[in-house]
Design an enzyme around this catalytic site. Structure first.
Site, short mmCIF file in Angstrom:
data_model
loop_
_atom_site.label_atom_id
_atom_site.label_comp_id
_atom_site.label_asym_id
_atom_site.label_seq_id
_atom_site.Cartn_x
_atom_site.Cartn_y
_atom_site.Cartn_z
N GLY A 188 0.81 -1.21 0.00
CA GLY A 188 0.00 0.00 0.00
C GLY A 188 0.85 1.26 0.00
O GLY A 188 1.79 1.40 -0.78
N ASP A 207 -2.54 -4.12 -9.91
CA ASP A 207 -2.42 -4.54 -11.30
C ASP A 207 -1.40 -3.67 -12.04
O ASP A 207 -0.61 -4.17 -12.86
CB ASP A 207 -3.78 -4.44 -12.00
CG ASP A 207 -4.87 -5.17 -11.26
OD1 ASP A 207 -4.56 -6.22 -10.64
OD2 ASP A 207 -6.02 -4.70 -11.27
#
Length: 319
Positions: free
Chosen positions: A234, A264
């Site tokens: 993150g 992705d």
């Protein structure tokens, strides 16, 4: 050529809020976007925007709106025709970047469609550099399908990246080292699932500047046969662990708008850098730049090269 397989594609509908989401409340959205999605399609979109040859493989009904959306962005694709339409996923984003996702299970994938997708993947990967197998598996697909696909692709000499979760991820890990991919991209929850680590502790330690716990978890997967583990953390960046070493990358400061597609995009950045001959630290730097850029974009938009901030990504060796 880079090939992506998305067994459970989706049309991603994102609604943006200008206030914090309140359960049971009534909200007026300030923006709505609809993008062709599913993790493999997202990877293909980011690679396509970078000008690298890519082709997305997916099951879809003839004249499905998903295919219209792919045509609109001129993303090359091949399909196996199925009867049911592609699922729709709904995402709500809040002003601070908090993202809430509601994902449909997807249509049933029958044995004939599974066999056709396998044959199509093998055909396309005979001359491909990378095959990216991403996302959840739809109803009807065998839980160990990713392991089976890796075994099919291994004799072709094509590198294989996998990004999945839950039961398909566990089934893949059960097939290590025989079906270990060349790249595995887990987030903290998936690292915890695979290694028994605590996801919250992995994130907290990385946020405090100590990614060693995430590196240890990733290294255990390398020891099990995975060539490279890109563990995304993150806002704390990502770690990359290979047989040659371990690195941590800290992302540039951004104002987060949506986390949809960030992981992705990281996969896309890694694969793009690898195809250009980059070394491990530069592959990690590019992956984090892509993921960070995606998080700074609204909805399910994916970054283009001119939106990257690679210069401010800081990479250091982890002992």
């Amino acid at each position: 050529m880079i090939i992506t397989l998305t067994a459970n594609p989706s049309l991603d509908r994102t609604a943006s809020l200008d206030v914090e989401l309140v359960r049971g409340g009534v909200h007026r959205v300030v923006g709505v976007s609809v993008e062709p999605g599913g993790k493999g399609v997202n990877v293909a979109r980011a690679i396509h925007y970078a000008g690298q040859p890519v082709r997305a493989l997916l099951p879809a009904a003839r004249r499905d709106p998903m295919l219209t959306a792919l045509d609109e962005i001129e993303l090359p694709y091949r399909t196996v025709e199925v009867a049911e339409g592609v699922r729709t996923n709904i995402t709500l984003t809040e002003p601070d970047g908090t993202t809430t996702k509601l994902n449909e299970p997807g249509p049933l994938l029958g044995e004939a469609a599974i066999a056709q997708l396998e044959a199509l993947l093998v055909e396309e990967c005979r001359t491909a550099q990378w095959a990216v197998l991403s996302g959840s598996l739809p109803p009807g697909a065998p839980v160990d399908w990713y392991a089976r696909l890796i075994r099919l692709l291994r004799p072709l000499g094509c590198l294989v990246a996998v990004d999945t979760s839950d039961a398909p991820l566990a089934a893949l890990a059960d097939a290590f080292p025989d079906a270990a991919p060349d790249l595995l991209k887990p987030n903290p929850e998936e690292l915890a699932q695979l290694t028994g680590a605590d996801a919250l502790e992995l994130e907290a330690a990385a946020k405090a500047g100590d990614p060693s716990a995430a590196v240890r978890a990733a290294r255990s997967l390398v020891d099990a046969g995975v060539t490279a583990v890109l563990g995304t953390l993150g806002a704390s960046g990502a770690v990359l662990v290979t047989g040659e070493g371990a690195w941590h990358a800290v992302p540039p400061r951004i104002k987060p708008k949506s986390t949809v597609g960030a992981g992705d995009s990281s996969v896309a950045g890694y694969v793009l850098a690898h195809t250009r001959g980059a070394d491990a630290p530069e592959r990690l730097r590019t992956a984090v730049a892509y993921g960070s850029a995606a998080a700074s974009l609204a909805g399910s938009a994916l970054p283009r090269p001119d939106q990257l901030n690679i210069t401010d990504v800081i990479v250091h060796v982890v002992g």
